[in-house]
Scaffold this motif. Structure first.
Motif, PDB file in Angstrom:
ATOM      1  N   PRO A  72       0.812  -1.227   0.000  1.00 16.24           N
ATOM      2  CA  PRO A  72       0.000   0.000   0.000  1.00 16.24           C
ATOM      3  C   PRO A  72       0.843   1.275   0.000  1.00 16.24           C
ATOM      4  O   PRO A  72       0.314   2.357  -0.236  1.00 16.24           O
ATOM      5  N   PHE A  73       2.138   1.147   0.261  1.00 20.03           N
ATOM      6  CA  PHE A  73       3.016   2.325   0.285  1.00 20.03           C
ATOM      7  C   PHE A  73       3.728   2.543  -1.053  1.00 20.03           C
ATOM      8  O   PHE A  73       4.571   3.445  -1.159  1.00 20.03           O
ATOM      9  N   ALA A  74       3.421   1.729  -2.068  1.00 24.15           N
ATOM     10  CA  ALA A  74       4.082   1.851  -3.367  1.00 24.15           C
ATOM     11  C   ALA A  74       3.421   2.933  -4.209  1.00 24.15           C
ATOM     12  O   ALA A  74       2.994   2.712  -5.346  1.00 24.15           O
ATOM     13  N   ASP A  75       3.330   4.099  -3.644  1.00 23.59           N
ATOM     14  CA  ASP A  75       2.786   5.278  -4.316  1.00 23.59           C
ATOM     15  C   ASP A  75       3.798   6.403  -4.123  1.00 23.59           C
ATOM     16  O   ASP A  75       4.106   6.763  -2.984  1.00 23.59           O
ATOM     17  N   PRO A  76       4.365   6.947  -5.191  1.00 23.70           N
ATOM     18  CA  PRO A  76       5.453   7.928  -5.039  1.00 23.70           C
ATOM     19  C   PRO A  76       5.091   9.125  -4.174  1.00 23.70           C
ATOM     20  O   PRO A  76       5.908   9.581  -3.366  1.00 23.70           O
ATOM     21  N   HIS A  77       3.872   9.661  -4.336  1.00 22.70           N
ATOM     22  CA  HIS A  77       3.493  10.848  -3.566  1.00 22.70           C
ATOM     23  C   HIS A  77       3.340  10.507  -2.081  1.00 22.70           C
ATOM     24  O   HIS A  77       3.792  11.263  -1.206  1.00 22.70           O
ATOM     25  N   ARG A  78       2.720   9.377  -1.800  1.00 22.40           N
ATOM     26  CA  ARG A  78       2.555   8.950  -0.415  1.00 22.40           C
ATOM     27  C   ARG A  78       3.907   8.659   0.220  1.00 22.40           C
ATOM     28  O   ARG A  78       4.169   9.034   1.362  1.00 22.40           O
ATOM     29  N   SER A  79       4.768   7.991  -0.535  1.00 21.47           N
ATOM     30  CA  SER A  79       6.085   7.646  -0.013  1.00 21.47           C
ATOM     31  C   SER A  79       6.916   8.889   0.269  1.00 21.47           C
ATOM     32  O   SER A  79       7.563   9.005   1.314  1.00 21.47           O
ATOM     33  N   ALA A  80       6.908   9.848  -0.647  1.00 24.10           N
ATOM     34  CA  ALA A  80       7.679  11.076  -0.455  1.00 24.10           C
ATOM     35  C   ALA A  80       7.194  11.833   0.780  1.00 24.10           C
ATOM     36  O   ALA A  80       8.003  12.347   1.574  1.00 24.10           O
ATOM     37  N   ALA A  81       5.883  11.912   0.963  1.00 21.93           N
ATOM     38  CA  ALA A  81       5.347  12.608   2.135  1.00 21.93           C
ATOM     39  C   ALA A  81       5.770  11.914   3.421  1.00 21.93           C
ATOM     40  O   ALA A  81       6.133  12.571   4.408  1.00 21.93           O
ATOM     41  N   LEU A  82       5.749  10.582   3.426  1.00 18.25           N
ATOM     42  CA  LEU A  82       6.153   9.843   4.612  1.00 18.25           C
ATOM     43  C   LEU A  82       7.646  10.012   4.897  1.00 18.25           C
ATOM     44  O   LEU A  82       8.058  10.098   6.056  1.00 18.25           O
ATOM     45  N   CYS A  83       8.468  10.070   3.852  1.00 18.09           N
ATOM     46  CA  CYS A  83       9.901  10.299   4.065  1.00 18.09           C
ATOM     47  C   CYS A  83      10.136  11.643   4.745  1.00 18.09           C
ATOM     48  O   CYS A  83      10.950  11.757   5.671  1.00 18.09           O
ATOM     49  N   SER A  84       9.435  12.661   4.289  1.00 20.58           N
ATOM     50  CA  SER A  84       9.543  13.978   4.911  1.00 20.58           C
ATOM     51  C   SER A  84       9.092  13.938   6.364  1.00 20.58           C
ATOM     52  O   SER A  84       9.734  14.510   7.261  1.00 20.58           O
ATOM     53  N   ASP A  85       7.995  13.224   6.625  1.00 20.17           N
ATOM     54  CA  ASP A  85       7.481  13.113   7.994  1.00 20.17           C
ATOM     55  C   ASP A  85       8.445  12.337   8.890  1.00 20.17           C
ATOM     56  O   ASP A  85       8.626  12.688  10.068  1.00 20.17           O
ATOM     57  N   LEU A  86       9.051  11.290   8.362  1.00 19.03           N
ATOM     58  CA  LEU A  86       9.999  10.495   9.155  1.00 19.03           C
ATOM     59  C   LEU A  86      11.229  11.312   9.517  1.00 19.03           C
ATOM     60  O   LEU A  86      11.755  11.210  10.622  1.00 19.03           O
ATOM     61  N   GLU A  87      11.690  12.142   8.595  1.00 16.45           N
ATOM     62  CA  GLU A  87      12.801  13.025   8.922  1.00 16.45           C
ATOM     63  C   GLU A  87      12.403  13.977  10.046  1.00 16.45           C
ATOM     64  O   GLU A  87      13.184  14.243  10.972  1.00 16.45           O
ATOM     65  N   ALA A  88      11.171  14.478  10.004  1.00 14.29           N
ATOM     66  CA  ALA A  88      10.693  15.386  11.045  1.00 14.29           C
ATOM     67  C   ALA A  88      10.585  14.691  12.399  1.00 14.29           C
ATOM     68  O   ALA A  88      10.744  15.333  13.444  1.00 14.29           O
ATOM     69  N   VAL A  89      10.320  13.373  12.404  1.00  9.77           N
ATOM     70  CA  VAL A  89      10.273  12.610  13.653  1.00  9.77           C
ATOM     71  C   VAL A  89      11.636  12.589  14.334  1.00  9.77           C
ATOM     72  O   VAL A  89      11.735  12.438  15.550  1.00  9.77           O
ATOM     73  N   GLY A  90      12.707  12.759  13.545  1.00 15.84           N
ATOM     74  CA  GLY A  90      14.039  12.852  14.129  1.00 15.84           C
ATOM     75  C   GLY A  90      14.978  11.699  13.824  1.00 15.84           C
ATOM     76  O   GLY A  90      16.042  11.599  14.434  1.00 15.84           O
ATOM     77  N   CYS A  91      14.604  10.833  12.880  1.00 15.64           N
ATOM     78  CA  CYS A  91      15.469   9.689  12.591  1.00 15.64           C
ATOM     79  C   CYS A  91      16.750  10.145  11.895  1.00 15.64           C
ATOM     80  O   CYS A  91      16.857  11.274  11.416  1.00 15.64           O
TER      81      CYS A  91
END
Length: 323
Positions: A34-53
Motif C-alpha cells: 500500500p506504500f508503493a505510491d510515489p506521492h505517499r512515499s515522499a510525504a512519509l519520508c519527509s514526515d519520518l525526517e521530522a520525527v528525528g530519525c
C-alpha cells in the motif's frame, strides 16, 4: 581469486558519530504494497525526517513468486512484495523529499546490472542527495530473480568482488580502466565523481562466513539484522578476524541491524524478542546488539502496518524507546 583493481586504503566511516547518541536510528523508505505510491512515499519520508530519525533505507525486490521459493522459511511470501517501487528511483525521491537524513539501500542487489551502469546511478544519487548516500549491497537469495534478469546464480561471490573493483575504480580515479573476468572498461573518462570522496560508504549484507569475511576485508560496514546474540557475535567475529588479517581496524567498521518487527500487545516468549514482541521488548534487544558507538538500527514497518498514520505513530514509538 585475483583482483584486477587494487583495493584502496581503509576508509573510516564518513558518518559523524555523536557521543551523546549511542546508536543511530533509521527507518525503511515506504515502497511496498500500500506504500508503493510515489506521492505517499515522499510525504512519509519527509514526515519520518521530522520525527528525528538519522537515516532512510530502500529495499530491493524484483518479483514475488506465487509459489514460495525453495528455502523460504515463511511459507508463501508476503503478498505486498509483489507491489514495489524501484529502489534507486525511490531513493532519489527520498533525497528530494528530505534535507538531513542519510539515505541508503538495505540491500540493493549488486549483480542485476553491469557495475559501470550501477556506478553511474549511485554517483548521480550521491550528487542529488548532497553527499548523503550509503551504498548497501548484497547478493540476494532468490533464484527466480536471477533467472528473470538473466544473471547466473553460480559465481555470485566472484561477480560481487569484481563489481566492487569497478565501483572503486570509477569513484577513485580520474581515468578509469578495468580488465577482469567479467567486464572490460577501456581507459576512459567517467565523470562526474560522487560528492563524497573517495566515494560513498559501501556496506555489504549477508549472513555467511564468506559474506562476513568480505565485510572485514574490504567494506566500510555490515548490513546485519536483529538476531539472537550468540549468533550475532559468532558472525561478527569472522569480520573482525578478516579485518585484522587485512591490516584494517575492526573498530572502523559500521554495523546496521535491520528488524522487520511483528509488534504484539503482550510480551513475546523469551528467545523471540529479536523479531516479535512489544515495542519495548524489540527495542531492548536492539539496544543489546548496539555495543559500539555508531551502531545503527533499521526498523522496517512495511509489513507491520497498512496506513500512513499508524506507520508514523509506530515510528515515533520506536524512536522514543531507542533514543
Amino acid at each position: 581469486m585475483s583482483f584486477t583493481t587494487p583495493l584502496p586504503a581503509f576508509r573510516q566511516s564518513r558518518v559523524p558519530v555523536e557521543e551523546s547518541l549511542p546508536m543511530r536510528i533509521g527507518f525503511s523508505v515506504p515502497q511496498f504494497g500500500p506504500f508503493a505510491d510515489p506521492h505517499r512515499s515522499a510525504a512519509l519520508c519527509s514526515d519520518l525526517e521530522a520525527v528525528g530519525c538519522d537515516s532512510l533505507w530502500v529495499a530491493d525486490r524484483l518479483l514475488s513468486p506465487l509459489v514460495a521459493p525453495v528455502g523460504y522459511a515463511g511459507g508463501r511470501m508476503p503478498v505486498r512484495y509483489g507491489t514495489h517501487l524501484d529502489p534507486l528511483l525511490a531513493l532519489g525521491m527520498a533525497a528530494m523529499a528530505t534535507d538531513r537524513v542519510r539515505l541508503g539501500s538495505s540491500t540493493l542487489n549488486a549483480l542485476w546490472q553491469p557495475p559501470l551502469v550501477l556506478a553511474r546511478a549511485l554517483t548521480t544519487l550521491d550528487l542529488i542527495s548532497g553527499g548523503r548516500l550509503e551504498v548497501g549491497l548484497g547478493l540476494g537469495w532468490m533464484r527466480e530473480e536471477y533467472e528473470a534478469t538473466g544473471v547466473p546464480w553460480r559465481g555470485r561471490g566472484a561477480r560481487l568482488e569484481e563489481t566492487l573493483d569497478v565501483l572503486e575504480a570509477v569513484w577513485r580515479s580520474e581515468t578509469v580502466a578495468h580488465a577482469g573476468p567479467l567486464w572490460t572498461i577501456a581507459e576512459s573518462t567517467v565523470l562526474p565523481k560522487p560528492l563524497q570522496r573517495p566515494g560513498p560508504p559501501i556496506l555489504l549484507g549477508g549472513f555467511t562466513a564468506a559474506a562476513l569475511e568480505r565485510v572485514g576485508r574490504r567494506a566500510d560496514g555490515w548490513l546485519g539484522a536483529s538476531m539472537p546474540l550468540p549468533y550475532f557475535r559468532d558472525l561478527w567475529s569472522v569480520a573482525v578476524e578478516a579485518a585484522e588479517r587485512a591490516g584494517r581496524d575492526p573498530a572502523g567498521l559500521r554495523r546496521v541491524f535491520r528488524v522487520n518487527p511483528e509488534v504484539t500487545a503482550t510480551g513475546a516468549p523469551q528467545g523471540e524478542e529479536h523479531r516479535r514482541g512489544t515495542v519495548r521488548q524489540i527495542c531492548d534487544h536492539l539496544k543489546s546488539m548496539c555495543e559500539a558507538p555508531g551502531d545503527e538500527v533499521l526498523v522496517d514497518l512495511q509489513l507491520t502496518v497498512d496506513c500512513s498514520g499508524r506507520f508514523l505513530d509506530l515510528a515515533a514509538e520506536f524512536m522514543a524507546e531507542l533514543a
